[in-house]
Design a protein around this motif. Structure first.
Motif, PDB file in Angstrom:
ATOM      1  N   GLN A  34      -2.514   7.066  -4.895  1.00 46.64           N
ATOM      2  CA  GLN A  34      -1.530   6.403  -4.044  1.00 46.64           C
ATOM      3  C   GLN A  34      -0.257   7.236  -3.920  1.00 46.64           C
ATOM      4  OE1 GLN A  34      -0.688   2.214  -4.255  1.00 46.64           O
ATOM      5  NE2 GLN A  34      -2.577   1.772  -5.359  1.00 46.64           N
ATOM      6  N   GLY A  63       0.819  -1.204   0.000  1.00 48.72           N
ATOM      7  CA  GLY A  63       0.000   0.000   0.000  1.00 48.72           C
ATOM      8  C   GLY A  63       0.853   1.254   0.000  1.00 48.72           C
ATOM      9  N   ASP A  78      -0.640   5.472 -10.234  1.00 47.52           N
ATOM     10  CA  ASP A  78      -1.848   5.693  -9.444  1.00 47.52           C
ATOM     11  C   ASP A  78      -1.626   6.991  -8.672  1.00 47.52           C
ATOM     12  OD1 ASP A  78      -3.729   5.723  -7.241  1.00 47.52           O
ATOM     13  OD2 ASP A  78      -4.125   3.596  -7.638  1.00 47.52           O
ATOM     14  N   ASP A 119      -1.587  -3.724   2.887  1.00 47.76           N
ATOM     15  CA  ASP A 119      -2.947  -3.359   3.262  1.00 47.76           C
ATOM     16  C   ASP A 119      -3.904  -3.264   2.085  1.00 47.76           C
ATOM     17  OD1 ASP A 119      -0.900  -1.072   3.372  1.00 47.76           O
ATOM     18  OD2 ASP A 119      -2.738  -0.007   2.857  1.00 47.76           O
ATOM     19  N   LEU A 120      -3.399  -3.387   0.852  1.00 48.18           N
ATOM     20  CA  LEU A 120      -4.285  -3.424  -0.309  1.00 48.18           C
ATOM     21  C   LEU A 120      -4.887  -4.808  -0.526  1.00 48.18           C
ATOM     22  CD1 LEU A 120      -2.138  -1.398  -2.898  1.00 48.18           C
ATOM     23  CD2 LEU A 120      -3.976  -0.545  -1.422  1.00 48.18           C
ATOM     24  N   ASP A 121      -4.277  -5.835   0.072  1.00 51.55           N
ATOM     25  CA  ASP A 121      -4.735  -7.214  -0.106  1.00 51.55           C
ATOM     26  C   ASP A 121      -5.774  -7.598   0.947  1.00 51.55           C
ATOM     27  OD1 ASP A 121      -3.047  -8.089  -2.327  1.00 51.55           O
ATOM     28  OD2 ASP A 121      -1.373  -7.836  -0.931  1.00 51.55           O
TER      29      ASP A 121
END
Length: 309
Positions: free
Chosen positions: A275, A73, A272, A84-86
């Motif tokens: 992000q 993340g 992104d 933390d994106l998973d």
């Protein structure tokens, strides 16, 4: 910062080339790991410009099916990048919550920063290397057998010596130059860093007035390395790092060039902006103690025709 110097090379043997655009050779006694599809996982973060390089080159060369990709993340604490994106905050292949765990799996007392990009051996769960210029260099030279048939020649022999010089200047004056501005500890240091950065950007603006890409008519590793800083210039470095003489959008050649590259999926899909902004404005509390993330600029401008063809 010192990086883990291990290399992944064809047959685990000697490397094809001994430079990576930083002016330093790879240590001759650095451990060599063998090229082996499915053995390694690239851990990166779309927020990080150094990791962004590896994402782009992996895609350009068509290595997606032989080297898997895990994405951390955009924010992290002092300990480590996190997944933390998973789902559940756990990397689905390595089964870890923090990249730090892969470093400790190999070096239980690892004393340096936990950085991306990093290549991890899936079976052992241990980090192999985090030496970012060599990761992309070796994706090209050492994984050739697994490149897609129409993969670009990112290190063309006929311009390689000049390209090394260009990449070294981009690295010291632009890639590092924005950080030199942002983390300057005095007015004098900032003034010097600012002048160095814009001298280099003016040189690049002029260079791109007579050629489509940095080395001519074809994309090379040099373009990958410059692009990741240009993509963050207006969104982050202009304000957050005080690199504010001009916006990228006000430099016609660099701006058209950046949009040209962004239109290529390997480049554009790796970016992104949310992000990117969250990483810099939230993590750098010494520069931005409020952690307020700006809403602009509008990323739609990157889709405007570039006119570089």
């Amino acid at each position: 910062m010192d990086y883990i110097p291990d290399r992944i090379t064809a047959h685990g043997g000697e490397p094809v080339d001994d430079r990576a655009g930083t002016g330093k050779a790879s240590p001759s006694d650095a451990p060599r790991w063998p090229v082996e599809p499915g053995r390694y996982r690239l851990i990166a973060a779309k927020a990080c410009p150094w990791a962004n390089r590896a994402i782009i080159v992996r895609s350009l060369l068509g290595l997606e099916d032989v080297i898997s990709l895990g994405l951390a993340g955009p924010t992290h604490d002092k300990r480590s990048w996190t997944f933390d994106l998973d789902p559940g905050g756990v990397d689905p292949v390595l089964g870890i919550e923090r990249l730090q765990q892969a470093y400790f799996a190999r070096y239980p007392d690892y004393p340096r920063g936990i950085t991306v990009p990093a290549i991890v051996e899936i079976a052992s769960g241990g980090v192999v290397t985090n030496d970012f210029p060599w990761i992309t260099h070796d994706f090209f030279f050492e994984w050739r057998e697994h490149h897609r048939p129409d993969a670009p020649d990112l290190w063309p022999a006929e311009v390689r010596d000049e390209m090394e010089d260009v990449m070294k200047r981009v690295f010291t004056e632009v890639n590092n130059g924005v950080y030199r501005c942002g983390f300057a500890g005095s007015q004098e240091a900032y003034d010097d860093a600012y002048d160095r950065l814009w001298t280099a950007l003016d040189w690049l603006e002029d260079r791109l007035s007579t050629r489509r890409y940095l080395m001519g008519d074809a994309i090379t590793e040099a373009d990958v390395r410059l692009f990741t800083t240009l993509a963050r210039l207006d969104a982050v470095y202009h304000g957050h790092f005080k690199c504010n003489r001009q916006k990228l959008t006000e430099m016609p050649n660099l701006w058209g060039y950046a949009r040209d590259l962004y239109s290529i999926p390997a480049f554009g899909d790796s970016i992104d902006f949310e992000q990117i902004k969250k990483h810099y404005y939230v993590v750098h509390t010494d520069i931005n103690p409020t952690q307020i993330v700006p809403l602009g600029p509008d990323p739609a401008v990157w889709l405007e025709p570039h006119g570089r063809g």
